[in-house]
Design an enzyme around this catalytic site. Structure first.
Site, PDB file in Angstrom:
ATOM      1  N   TYR A 124     102.701  -2.931  27.257  1.00 29.71           N
ATOM      2  CA  TYR A 124     102.358  -1.650  28.469  1.00 29.71           C
ATOM      3  C   TYR A 124     102.171  -2.532  29.441  1.00 29.71           C
ATOM      4  CZ  TYR A 124     102.491   2.919  26.201  1.00 29.71           C
ATOM      5  OH  TYR A 124     102.101   4.098  25.586  1.00 29.71           O
TER       6      TYR A 124
ATOM      7  N   MET B 194      96.339   3.115  23.154  1.00 29.58           N
ATOM      8  CA  MET B 194      95.689   5.071  22.880  1.00 29.58           C
ATOM      9  C   MET B 194      95.699   4.783  21.262  1.00 29.58           C
ATOM     10  SD  MET B 194      96.767   9.280  22.724  1.00 29.58           S
ATOM     11  CE  MET B 194      96.758   8.423  24.791  1.00 29.58           C
TER      12      MET B 194
ATOM     13  N   LYS C 279      69.497   9.344  17.369  1.00 26.35           N
ATOM     14  CA  LYS C 279      70.162  10.364  18.874  1.00 26.35           C
ATOM     15  C   LYS C 279      71.471   9.531  18.694  1.00 26.35           C
ATOM     16  CE  LYS C 279      68.421   6.589  22.179  1.00 26.35           C
ATOM     17  NZ  LYS C 279      67.809   6.234  23.797  1.00 26.35           N
TER      18      LYS C 279
HETATM   19  C1  LIG Z   1      67.836   5.276  22.646  1.00 30.85           C
HETATM   20  C2  LIG Z   1      65.684   5.539  23.091  1.00 30.85           C
HETATM   21  C3  LIG Z   1      65.499   4.192  22.400  1.00 30.85           C
HETATM   22  C4  LIG Z   1      66.079   3.063  21.425  1.00 30.85           C
HETATM   23  O1  LIG Z   1      66.083   2.142  21.633  1.00 30.85           O
HETATM   24  P1  LIG Z   1      66.964   0.995  21.429  1.00 30.85           P
HETATM   25  O2  LIG Z   1      67.470   0.327  22.140  1.00 30.85           O
HETATM   26  O3  LIG Z   1      68.140   1.525  21.026  1.00 30.85           O
HETATM   27  O4  LIG Z   1      65.849   0.689  20.078  1.00 30.85           O
HETATM   28  C5  LIG Z   1      64.145   4.297  22.084  1.00 30.85           C
HETATM   29  N1  LIG Z   1      63.187   5.069  23.517  1.00 30.85           N
HETATM   30  C6  LIG Z   1      63.322   6.128  23.772  1.00 30.85           C
HETATM   31  C7  LIG Z   1      62.991   6.927  25.143  1.00 30.85           C
HETATM   32  C8  LIG Z   1      64.839   5.906  24.227  1.00 30.85           C
HETATM   33  O5  LIG Z   1      66.195   6.693  24.750  1.00 30.85           O
END
Ligand SMILES: *Cc1c(COP(=O)(O)O)cnc(C)c1O
Length: 361
Positions: A249, A302, A39
């Site tokens: 800044y 930035m 993801k």
């Molecule tokens: C993001 C996620 C993972 C992976 O978790 P990590 O801590 O990055 O290994 C696994 N299962 C679900 C449901 C997640 O949302």
């Protein structure tokens, strides 16, 4: 690797390290399968490069959060099994079919919708304590599986990186109860740190995200994973400042000695958090030049960061030279801590403006 673009920071993704991390986790999980969570653009590393590299390392099952991510992964991994963690949303049924993706369902309503619109393979998420997504463990009594059973029964640990936390045992007990209710259905457990737990539930599959990308699944202990991401920035100017002068800044950093400051071409718009500022009152981030750690001087802007390179090798701290901001020493966990966040947020923020390079794979 290709030539660098003028002004752009460069983000190098080490696909050999990614594959080696996959193999290490797979060896720990064996004989259970190791699924890759890709993801958020494969945690910032790029779904189009990470997906095929993981597939090549032997991964067959992938998890994404959104259907859009499933589409990107499908385009480069034709034969992968793809689960979509966010489940079924209005109007998404046809896309699941087109992409041959499987939703992870977490409620009776979702399940009814999935089956009434034709069904197909799916995962069922059991919420054993996160209180986020999934069917509550204590509502399984009333939960009815109308037609075909799930292909996968999932749960997700709340604090897997702290194996002694009591919630882990509670979640294991709740999931064991769910396993008894749905006998014969393959189970999937997460997350990265769970691969290293001494006490484990029987599961057909473990899911890993962060550790694949080099994050430490064992906070406080040496990191068994190889670093995957390197972020470097070109030095645009090197300047002298006199003791007592301020840099950047809002005058947040004062030179305590006559100093040399390098101004480098990465800033918060490149994903390096603004909270990495190193000020007179709060420590912050570092860069490395020729292996020497150099603290930031003042705010992260930035597009720029100013770095105190007084102690760096003078032949390397020059206009046109390079500074590394994330590397094998400045790993994502350390950078996250320096910026008041976690390595996960560092990884997933990177790469929108930097040049992207890959190594190996
Ligand atoms: C993001 C996620 C993972 C992976 O978790 P990590 O801590 O990055 O290994 C696994 N299962 C679900 C449901 C997640 O949302």
């Amino acid at each position: 690797m290709s030539e660098s673009l003028p002004h752009a920071g460069r983000l190098t993704i080490d696909l050999d390290a990614l594959q080696s991390n996959y193999r290490l986790l797979a060896a720990r999980a064996g004989p259970a399968e190791t699924a890759a969570v890709v993801k958020a653009n494969a945690y910032g590393t790029g779904i189009e490069v990470a997906g095929p590299a993981l597939r090549k390392a032997g991964c067959t099952t992938f998890f994404v959060a959104h259907l859009g991510e499933a589409a990107r992964l499908r385009a480069v991994c034709g034969d992968a099994v793809i689960y979509v963690l966010h489940g079924l949303t209005a109007g998404s049924r046809a896309l699941f079919a087109n992409l041959q993706a499987r939703p992870v369902l977490g409620s009776q309503a979702e399940l009814a919708e999935w089956h009434s619109s034709g069904g197909g393979p799916y995962g069922l998420h059991i919420d054993t304590g996160m209180n986020r997504l999934g069917v509550r463990f204590d509502e399984l009594d009333e939960f009815v599986i109308p037609n075909s059973p799930p292909d996968l029964l999932l749960t997700h640990f709340v604090s897997s990186e702290a194996p002694a936390a009591a919630i882990n045992a509670t979640q294991r007990a709740r999931f064991a109860e769910a396993q008894r209710r749905f006998p014969g259905i393959p189970c999937s457990i997460a997350n990265s740190s769970a691969f290293f737990h001494a006490e484990r539930l029987p599961a057909a599959q473990y899911r890993a995200g962060y550790a694949l990308y080099g994050g430490n699944p064992l906070p406080g202990l040496p990191n068994p994973m190889r670093p995957v991401v390197r972020l470097e920035a070109p030095i645009l100017q090197v300047r002298r400042v006199v003791k007592g002068e301020t840099v950047g800044y809002n005058q947040r950093w004062t030179a305590r000695r006559d100093s040399v400051i390098a101004t480098v071409s990465v800033g918060y718009a490149d994903g390096y958090p603004r909270n990495g500022a190193n000020t007179d009152t709060k420590p912050g981030g570092h860069g490395r030049i020729g292996g020497v750690l150099c603290p930031f001087a003042g705010n992260v802007s930035m597009d720029l960061i100013t770095v105190d390179v007084t102690d760096a090798p003078a032949d390397l701290a020059v206009r046109g030279g390079w500074i590394s901001l994330i590397d094998e020493v400045l790993d994502v966990d350390r950078v996250g801590a320096a910026c008041g966040t976690i390595g996960y947020e560092i990884l997933t923020s990177l790469g929108h403006r930097t040049q992207r390079l890959t190594k190996g794979g």
